[in-house]
Design a protein around this motif. Structure first.
Motif, PDB file in Angstrom:
ATOM      1  N   SER A 187      -4.177  33.953  39.228  1.00 40.89           N
ATOM      2  CA  SER A 187      -4.349  34.969  37.823  1.00 40.89           C
ATOM      3  C   SER A 187      -3.981  33.833  36.554  1.00 40.89           C
ATOM      4  O   SER A 187      -3.627  33.081  36.627  1.00 40.89           O
ATOM      5  N   ARG A 188      -4.616  34.636  35.586  1.00 42.08           N
ATOM      6  CA  ARG A 188      -4.277  33.803  34.304  1.00 42.08           C
ATOM      7  C   ARG A 188      -2.813  33.786  34.124  1.00 42.08           C
ATOM      8  O   ARG A 188      -2.204  32.731  33.531  1.00 42.08           O
ATOM      9  N   LYS A 189      -1.917  34.918  34.403  1.00 44.83           N
ATOM     10  CA  LYS A 189      -0.499  34.657  34.267  1.00 44.83           C
ATOM     11  C   LYS A 189       0.081  33.566  35.225  1.00 44.83           C
ATOM     12  O   LYS A 189       0.943  32.667  34.598  1.00 44.83           O
TER      13      LYS A 189
ATOM     14  N   ARG B  85      -1.978  31.156  24.950  1.00 49.14           N
ATOM     15  CA  ARG B  85      -3.112  31.499  24.233  1.00 49.14           C
ATOM     16  C   ARG B  85      -3.912  31.731  25.695  1.00 49.14           C
ATOM     17  O   ARG B  85      -4.889  32.810  25.779  1.00 49.14           O
ATOM     18  N   HIS B  86      -3.949  31.144  26.786  1.00 43.61           N
ATOM     19  CA  HIS B  86      -4.603  31.190  28.176  1.00 43.61           C
ATOM     20  C   HIS B  86      -4.113  32.407  28.644  1.00 43.61           C
ATOM     21  O   HIS B  86      -5.214  33.307  29.143  1.00 43.61           O
ATOM     22  N   GLU B  87      -3.051  32.814  28.544  1.00 42.07           N
ATOM     23  CA  GLU B  87      -2.580  34.096  29.159  1.00 42.07           C
ATOM     24  C   GLU B  87      -3.230  35.217  28.512  1.00 42.07           C
ATOM     25  O   GLU B  87      -3.479  36.326  29.085  1.00 42.07           O
ATOM     26  N   LEU B  88      -3.134  35.266  27.044  1.00 38.08           N
ATOM     27  CA  LEU B  88      -3.506  36.231  26.134  1.00 38.08           C
ATOM     28  C   LEU B  88      -4.978  36.440  25.958  1.00 38.08           C
ATOM     29  O   LEU B  88      -5.657  37.281  25.480  1.00 38.08           O
ATOM     30  N   ALA B  89      -5.708  35.363  26.387  1.00 42.97           N
ATOM     31  CA  ALA B  89      -7.411  35.419  26.229  1.00 42.97           C
ATOM     32  C   ALA B  89      -7.873  36.585  27.212  1.00 42.97           C
ATOM     33  O   ALA B  89      -7.408  36.999  28.305  1.00 42.97           O
ATOM     34  N   ARG B  90      -8.996  37.186  26.595  1.00 42.49           N
ATOM     35  CA  ARG B  90      -9.702  38.112  27.135  1.00 42.49           C
ATOM     36  C   ARG B  90     -10.958  37.669  27.660  1.00 42.49           C
ATOM     37  O   ARG B  90     -11.967  38.078  27.024  1.00 42.49           O
ATOM     38  N   HIS B  91     -11.159  37.070  28.749  1.00 42.71           N
ATOM     39  CA  HIS B  91     -12.051  36.325  29.343  1.00 42.71           C
ATOM     40  C   HIS B  91     -12.545  36.577  30.637  1.00 42.71           C
ATOM     41  O   HIS B  91     -11.915  36.845  31.393  1.00 42.71           O
TER      42      HIS B  91
END
Length: 85
Positions: free
Chosen positions: A47-49, A79-85
């Motif tokens: 996961s991103r987290k 930034r990676h964790e908060l990005a909405r991609h």
């Protein structure tokens, strides 16, 4: 594939014949069949987290020696964790 030597002789590379390829495939299949060995299943993507946490752990290794690089890694993880991609 073959290699041409300085004296003009041509030497085939080991394992370059179609028969050796077929033999290696058959032997590999036989070994897998006898041992029950199978290729490992691909792991589930993180996961991103989880990815961001891994970068943060890595950033801590630089915190003492290169603080600016460590700070950059922490910022990139955020930034990676908060990005909405």
């Amino acid at each position: 594939m073959s290699t041409i030597l300085a004296n003009g002789l041509s030497v085939d590379a080991p394992g370059s014949s179609p028969a050796s390829y077929a033999l290696s495939r058959v032997l590999g299949f036989g070994i897998r069949l006898l041992t029950g060995w199978k290729a490992a299943a691909p792991e589930a993507p993180l996961s991103r987290k989880a990815e961001a946490d891994a970068v943060r752990e890595w950033a801590w290794t630089f915190a003492r020696t290169d603080r600016s690089f460590s700070d950059d890694l922490f910022a990139a993880a955020d930034r990676h964790e908060l990005a909405r991609h």
